[in-house]
Write a protein that holds these residues in place. Structure first.
Motif, PDB file in Angstrom:
ATOM      1  N   ALA A   1      41.120  42.520  35.043  1.00  0.00           N
ATOM      2  CA  ALA A   1      42.496  42.255  35.076  1.00  0.00           C
ATOM      3  C   ALA A   1      43.010  43.144  33.829  1.00  0.00           C
ATOM      4  N   TYR A   2      44.011  43.943  34.404  1.00  0.00           N
ATOM      5  CA  TYR A   2      44.787  45.050  33.276  1.00  0.00           C
ATOM      6  C   TYR A   2      45.484  44.013  32.248  1.00  0.00           C
ATOM      7  N   TRP A   3      45.525  44.386  30.973  1.00  0.00           N
ATOM      8  CA  TRP A   3      46.625  43.504  30.075  1.00  0.00           C
ATOM      9  C   TRP A   3      47.721  43.889  30.625  1.00  0.00           C
ATOM     10  N   ARG A   4      48.582  42.726  30.628  1.00  0.00           N
ATOM     11  CA  ARG A   4      50.170  42.664  30.979  1.00  0.00           C
ATOM     12  C   ARG A   4      50.168  43.400  32.307  1.00  0.00           C
ATOM     13  N   GLY A   5      49.318  43.379  33.165  1.00  0.00           N
ATOM     14  CA  GLY A   5      49.527  43.702  34.585  1.00  0.00           C
ATOM     15  C   GLY A   5      49.493  45.369  34.586  1.00  0.00           C
ATOM     16  N   SER A   6      49.365  46.068  33.419  1.00  0.00           N
ATOM     17  CA  SER A   6      49.531  47.487  33.911  1.00  0.00           C
ATOM     18  C   SER A   6      48.185  48.437  33.721  1.00  0.00           C
ATOM     19  N   GLU A   7      48.166  49.231  34.543  1.00  0.00           N
ATOM     20  CA  GLU A   7      46.896  49.971  34.501  1.00  0.00           C
ATOM     21  C   GLU A   7      46.799  50.929  33.303  1.00  0.00           C
ATOM     22  N   LYS A   8      47.984  51.181  32.559  1.00  0.00           N
ATOM     23  CA  LYS A   8      48.043  51.939  31.459  1.00  0.00           C
ATOM     24  C   LYS A   8      47.311  51.186  30.305  1.00  0.00           C
ATOM     25  N   ASN A   9      47.277  49.922  30.393  1.00  0.00           N
ATOM     26  CA  ASN A   9      46.549  49.122  29.343  1.00  0.00           C
ATOM     27  C   ASN A   9      45.324  48.763  29.536  1.00  0.00           C
ATOM     28  N   PRO A  10      44.620  48.464  28.541  1.00  0.00           N
ATOM     29  CA  PRO A  10      43.111  48.042  28.595  1.00  0.00           C
ATOM     30  C   PRO A  10      42.720  47.095  29.645  1.00  0.00           C
ATOM     31  N   GLN A  11      41.468  47.295  30.234  1.00  0.00           N
ATOM     32  CA  GLN A  11      41.190  46.229  31.406  1.00  0.00           C
ATOM     33  C   GLN A  11      40.199  45.211  30.666  1.00  0.00           C
ATOM     34  N   LEU A  12      40.861  43.840  30.924  1.00  0.00           N
ATOM     35  CA  LEU A  12      40.220  42.793  30.327  1.00  0.00           C
ATOM     36  C   LEU A  12      39.374  42.069  31.377  1.00  0.00           C
ATOM     37  N   GLN A  13      38.407  41.253  31.056  1.00  0.00           N
ATOM     38  CA  GLN A  13      37.710  40.243  32.045  1.00  0.00           C
ATOM     39  C   GLN A  13      38.614  38.864  32.265  1.00  0.00           C
ATOM     40  N   ARG A  14      38.765  38.503  33.330  1.00  0.00           N
ATOM     41  CA  ARG A  14      39.570  37.282  33.564  1.00  0.00           C
ATOM     42  C   ARG A  14      38.475  36.499  34.144  1.00  0.00           C
ATOM     43  N   ILE A  15      38.523  35.072  33.775  1.00  0.00           N
ATOM     44  CA  ILE A  15      37.690  33.921  34.244  1.00  0.00           C
ATOM     45  C   ILE A  15      38.592  33.106  34.868  1.00  0.00           C
ATOM     46  N   TYR A  16      38.435  32.721  36.100  1.00  0.00           N
ATOM     47  CA  TYR A  16      39.161  31.722  36.899  1.00  0.00           C
ATOM     48  C   TYR A  16      38.371  30.373  36.890  1.00  0.00           C
ATOM     49  N   GLY A  17      39.203  29.378  36.630  1.00  0.00           N
ATOM     50  CA  GLY A  17      38.750  28.103  36.747  1.00  0.00           C
ATOM     51  C   GLY A  17      39.665  27.082  37.544  1.00  0.00           C
ATOM     52  N   THR A  18      38.916  26.042  37.807  1.00  0.00           N
ATOM     53  CA  THR A  18      39.939  24.765  38.407  1.00  0.00           C
ATOM     54  C   THR A  18      39.662  23.348  37.506  1.00  0.00           C
ATOM     55  N   ALA A  19      40.718  22.598  37.603  1.00  0.00           N
ATOM     56  CA  ALA A  19      40.640  21.378  36.801  1.00  0.00           C
ATOM     57  C   ALA A  19      41.522  20.461  37.500  1.00  0.00           C
ATOM     58  N   TRP A  20      41.157  19.243  37.795  1.00  0.00           N
ATOM     59  CA  TRP A  20      41.745  18.137  38.590  1.00  0.00           C
ATOM     60  C   TRP A  20      41.721  16.568  37.576  1.00  0.00           C
TER      61      TRP A  20
END
Length: 665
Positions: free
Chosen positions: A218-237
């Motif tokens: 995932a790009y930082w702040r959603g912009s392709e001009k920014n660094p690419q980060l790694q996003r971890i998705y989780g769920t909690a209930w």
């Protein structure tokens, strides 16, 4: 001696000591996660001011569940930095059904990494760490978080979090700058993060009802001009049982995924050489699409609509006249230069229908005047949001536009809503609610809308009144209207409870004025009609994708691409079943005969995978008696049915257009 203060707790006045916290009020109820003070969520450990209105918030409240998930995101970030201290933190907001957190790390996370992180999270949860809130200045934050470049960037954006990134509001907000420390039972700080809060009282609240699902770039702040980060998705209930039920729903949804079933059932594909988001329908998918089109064309004619046709391309000026340029420019493909004149692929049909309306004079006696077409439009959807048939760049709409007098508008909208609900029921969707999308008067989208306050008030009231009269649940959607007017969206729940936005009805007071549309009223004056937009399927592509998942590919007999699959027990019965198939075709039934070289048991397995409503089997006894055997989707069987009776039964089920599985058992 402490002074007393007066609060309103759950609507009832109560006198308490000054300095009373949410923990003092609600600490005995472990279900309470945070409190709402004068409409604002706050941590339970915070003091309550005199005169405040206070309410407990649990995980059964959507806001409480979001707090639970945001706290889980913090525990994830703590676990990541325990295992990898060099990881840099991005943002970690709650989202639908879970949460995510972004990290700047040297290597992408693997499935094994997620398992290790889950174990680390469980240890943190079991420690029962509490969340402590600290208010800091911007300067203090920049100094304390100097090793976290993304957090420092967010501090610089404080007060304008809407422009920072999705989820940045959860980090910095627009008021006080705060850090939340995770504190161990011995009082030492285990970890801290920039966050506006609030959080659950203790990590213990998370129990074992959370899970890490996947990671992605995932790009930082959603912009392709920014660094690419790694996003971890989780769920909690709130509970382990609710987590289990959610995972079971996901597994069922995966089995029903229309992209997977579309390939298995040979319905459609997305050839790379054609382009992303541009589906092609194979013969079997084409049958379903044709059945849908035939049905909805007939129904429109029955409901008083006239079928029209318009081009796929038009001069750019047409869309300036309609107002879609520049309001909708981002959703349209770039212009094409044709002999020095800019043309556009149409992204909507309404401007062309307006041209049909104004092609000659109109009288009030013609109104309501209803135009309908299968208009294929083209939307420049970004590649990241494309999703099988449910988000495409080529959209075939069963699009209609009704031109009515202002007095006729409520009746026409009711007519359209009844039409839509009947259509959905005919296709087997019976559980729905309505969403009313209105303009955003005060928010950051207010410049998106055109028209006067009076026009918006009238249009909104008409739609609201009709929606309420329907007796269906009505959910507000402020800011979700089209730029030219409010709309009703029909939200339908499928067989496993997921909600899909389907049909829309839009009240348009803008385009008739922009196109100069008029009709001659009874008194001879020239009046401007109201224009009502409506798409019943929404789009054929999307609706077909939803139906594949709703039925898990096992379409009702009237809609199934292959209604009967005939399976001979051995090669010597081919001719007999071919004769039966010929009689079925003469009765209008779509039938195939399996004449492959596979052995009979494999043919039966393949027939089951095909999801055909009727499987007809014939062996020696059937042939000798002029009969067939039925095998149904649930594995049950009915033997020795005379051919004439079998054809009558099949045609009856198809003709009755039953949408449950009437062929089982």
């Amino acid at each position: 001696m402490s002074e007393n203060i007066t609060l309103t707790v759950n609507g009832e006045p109560r006198e308490v000591e000054q300095g009373t916290t949410g923990t003092d009020l609600f600490g005995g109820d472990k279900a309470v996660l945070v409190m709402r003070i004068d409409g604002e969520l706050r941590d339970l450990f915070r003091e309550i001011p005199d005169g405040a209105s206070v309410e407990p918030v649990t995980a059964q409240d959507p806001e409480g569940l979001a707090v639970l998930r945001h706290s889980a995101a913090h525990v994830l970030a703590q676990a990541v930095q325990q295992i990898n201290p060099s990881a840099k933190l991005g943002i970690g907001p709650p989202v639908t059904d879970g949460f995510y957190y972004d990290f700047d790390v040297a290597e992408a996370f693997t499935p094994d990494d997620l398992k290790k992180l889950e174990k680390a999270m469980q240890r943190i949860v079991n420690e029962g760490q509490t969340f402590n809130r600290r208010v800091i200045t911007d300067a203090e934050g920049l100094e304390e978080l100097a090793h976290e470049p993304y957090k420092c960037e967010l501090i610089g954006l404080k007060g304008n979090a809407a422009n920072a990134a999705e989820g940045a509001e959860a980090e910095v907000g627009g008021g006080e700058l705060t850090i939340y420390d995770n504190v161990r039972r011995d009082g030492t700080v285990a970890w801290g993060d920039l966050c506006r809060g609030p959080h659950v009282p203790s990590t213990k609240v998370l129990g074992n009802a959370f899970k890490l699902m996947r990671s992605a770039a995932a790009y930082w702040r959603g912009s392709e001009k920014n660094p690419q980060l790694q996003r971890i998705y989780g769920t909690a209930w709130p509970t382990k049982d609710e987590l289990k039920a959610y995972l079971e729903r996901l597994a069922e949804a995966e089995k029903r995924d229309h992209r997977k079933l579309g390939a298995e059932l040979d319905l459609f594909s997305f050839p790379e050489n054609i382009g992303p988001g541009l589906p092609v329908f194979h013969p079997k998918g084409g049958i379903i699409k044709r059945e849908m089109e035939d049905y909805v064309r007939r129904r429109h004619i029955e409901e008083g609509f006239s079928y029209v046709g318009t081009p796929h391309i038009a001069k750019e000026d047409l869309f300036y006249t309609s107002g879609h340029l520049p309001y909708y420019a981002d959703g349209m493909f770039p212009p094409l230069d044709v002999d020095g004149q800019n043309y556009r692929l149409k992204a909507m049909n309404c401007p062309m229908h307006n041209e049909i309306f104004r092609s000659r004079g109109r009288s009030y006696r013609e109104l309501p005047l209803r135009f309908f077409e299968f208009g294929t439009v083209y939307r420049d959807e970004k590649s990241g949001v494309l999703s099988g048939l449910t988000r495409v760049r080529m959209i075939t709409q069963d699009d209609s536009h009704s031109y009515v007098t202002p007095e006729q508008a409520p009746g026409e909208i009711k007519h359209l809503l009844d039409f839509i609900l009947g259509l959905l029921r005919d296709f087997g969707m019976n559980d729905f609610y309505l969403e009313l999308s209105t303009r955003d008067v005060d928010g950051d989208k207010k410049d998106k809308f055109i028209g006067t306050d009076e026009q918006w008030d009238i249009a909104t009231k008409v739609l609201s009144d009709v929606a309420l009269e329907s007796g269906l649940e009505l959910v507000p959607d402020p800011g979700g209207a089209a730029f030219y007017g409010p709309k009703i969206s029909v939200q339908a729940r499928d067989a496993i409870g997921r909600t899909w936005q389907m049909s829309t009805i839009q009240y348009d007071f803008n385009q008739p004025a922009r196109f100069g549309l008029e009709y001659q009223a009874a008194d001879g004056s020239r009046q401007q009609p109201v224009m009502v937009h409506s798409a019943k399927f929404g789009s054929i592509e999307r609706f077909l994708g939803v139906l594949v998942e709703h039925y898990a590919g096992a379409f009702p007999a009237w809609l199934a691409p292959v209604q009967v699959l005939a399976v001979p027990v051995a090669e010597e019965y081919y001719d007999y079943l071919q004769d039966v198939a010929m009689k079925l075709r003469e009765a209008g039934v779509r039938v195939e005969v399996d004449m492959s070289d596979d052995r009979f048991p494999k043919k039966i397995r393949n027939a089951s995978k095909s999801k055909a409503p009727f499987i007809l089997i014939a062996g020696e006894e059937d042939r000798d008696n002029g009969a067939v055997s039925f095998r149904f989707r649930d594995g049950s069987q009915k033997n020795g049915v005379p051919v004439a009776d079998a054809i009558a039964e099949i045609t009856r089920v198809i003709t009755e257009r039953q949408n449950t599985d009437p062929t089982a058992g």
